[in-house]
Design a protein around this motif. Structure first.
Motif, PDB file in Angstrom:
ATOM      1  N   SER A  74      58.113  -3.363   4.084  1.00 57.19           N
ATOM      2  CA  SER A  74      57.626  -3.843   5.374  1.00 57.19           C
ATOM      3  C   SER A  74      56.792  -2.809   6.123  1.00 57.19           C
ATOM      4  O   SER A  74      56.026  -3.156   7.027  1.00 57.19           O
ATOM      5  N   ASP A 118      56.481  -8.973   2.811  1.00 61.66           N
ATOM      6  CA  ASP A 118      57.174  -9.862   3.742  1.00 61.66           C
ATOM      7  C   ASP A 118      56.806 -11.327   3.505  1.00 61.66           C
ATOM      8  O   ASP A 118      57.674 -12.209   3.482  1.00 61.66           O
ATOM      9  N   LEU A 119      55.514 -11.600   3.335  1.00 60.84           N
ATOM     10  CA  LEU A 119      55.082 -12.982   3.135  1.00 60.84           C
ATOM     11  C   LEU A 119      55.594 -13.519   1.799  1.00 60.84           C
ATOM     12  O   LEU A 119      55.949 -14.696   1.687  1.00 60.84           O
ATOM     13  N   GLU A 121      59.052 -14.646   2.323  1.00 61.48           N
ATOM     14  CA  GLU A 121      59.075 -15.916   3.053  1.00 61.48           C
ATOM     15  C   GLU A 121      58.711 -17.072   2.116  1.00 61.48           C
ATOM     16  O   GLU A 121      59.265 -18.179   2.232  1.00 61.48           O
ATOM     17  N   ARG A 147      54.952 -18.783   9.579  1.00 59.64           N
ATOM     18  CA  ARG A 147      55.994 -17.770   9.353  1.00 59.64           C
ATOM     19  C   ARG A 147      57.387 -18.340   9.661  1.00 59.64           C
ATOM     20  O   ARG A 147      58.225 -17.704  10.292  1.00 59.64           O
ATOM     21  N   ARG A 185      60.485 -16.189   8.442  1.00 59.06           N
ATOM     22  CA  ARG A 185      60.523 -14.751   8.738  1.00 59.06           C
ATOM     23  C   ARG A 185      61.923 -14.329   9.189  1.00 59.06           C
ATOM     24  O   ARG A 185      62.473 -13.329   8.705  1.00 59.06           O
ATOM     25  N   ARG A 222      64.883 -11.787   7.256  1.00 63.06           N
ATOM     26  CA  ARG A 222      65.502 -10.632   7.909  1.00 63.06           C
ATOM     27  C   ARG A 222      67.022 -10.775   7.956  1.00 63.06           C
ATOM     28  O   ARG A 222      67.758  -9.808   7.729  1.00 63.06           O
TER      29      ARG A 222
END
Length: 246
Positions: free
Chosen positions: A45, A100-101, A104, A160, A163, A167
């Protein structure tokens, strides 16, 4: 039985670990009773979104590892993978970036019933083909490969929507003791939640049990013994149970 595995998409030990766990399950005589579920544990990240870096550059920037040290470390993993049937498995001559994407996307695919297929596809694309898995376009190509709705995937990733879930997934692993990836655990297939206190919501025991239940990701069987007491055993019942008499 369920096996939960937290991983990072571009972590070479995670890709190899996924292969090893899959093969171990296949060799298990009750393989059809084992469910492997993947979870996200992002480690990239801090990389700026939209940029990619060579593994050589990333190792030098983040770990101070360069030259022969980087070569020795990554080639060792490649040789291990090759010895276990993962050919090719490209670690050093590859790219890394913000994942990160990608995580997701994996959460979205999992919600569509494609958890294992999606994780296998990303590992194969990144390590097997050395192709990028970081941008929206990269992930839409994988969406097509998995048979997901392309426009739904595009909108989901643009908004998103997963997201927070990604996390929370990583935070759950940390609460379970994870300090890195891969992190693997075998957990109960369901939770038996028993309440017995007559104090209702004021009961500390009920509050603690509810907190644990809130963290649980799986089916729950709930019994409230205060609301529906278990009948006391009578002498006649115990006698009939021990003797088999009616």
């Amino acid at each position: 039985m369920r096996v939960d595995m937290w991983a990072e998409v571009t972590c070479p030990w995670c890709g190899l670990g996924n292969h090893r766990v899959t093969k171990a399950i296949e060799r298990f005589e009750h393989a059809d009773e084992v469910e492997l579920v993947h979870h996200s544990f992002p480690l990239s990240s801090s990389f700026p979104e939209g940029d990619t870096f060579s593994v050589r550059e990333a190792l030098l920037r983040r770990h101070g590892m360069g030259g022969s040290q980087a070569e020795t470390s990554t080639r060792r993993i490649e040789k291990l993978a090759e010895s276990e049937g993962l050919i090719p498995y490209q670690v050093l001559d590859n790219k890394v970036g913000n994942t990160d994407l990608a995580h997701e996307f994996l959460a979205h695919a999992s919600a569509q019933g494609k958890n294992r297929e999606a994780w296998d596809a990303l590992f194969a694309t990144h390590f097997g083909k050395a192709e990028p898995v970081f941008s929206l376009d990269d992930l839409l190509g994988l969406s097509d490969e998995l048979g997901l709705d392309r426009e739904q995937t595009r909108q989901t990733l643009t908004d998103r929507r997963y997201r927070r879930q990604v996390r929370d997934d990583a935070a759950r692993a940390q609460r379970l003791g994870a300090t890195g990836a891969p992190f693997i655990g075998s957990f109960m297939s369901y939770l038996l939640h028993i309440d017995a206190s007559s104090l209702g919501e004021a009961s500390v025991f009920r509050q603690v049990a509810q907190s644990f239940r809130d963290e649980w990701q799986g089916p729950v069987v709930h019994r409230d013994l205060a609301a529906t007491p278990v009948p006391h055993l009578t002498r006649g019942w115990t006698r009939s149970w021990s003797t088999g008499a009616p």
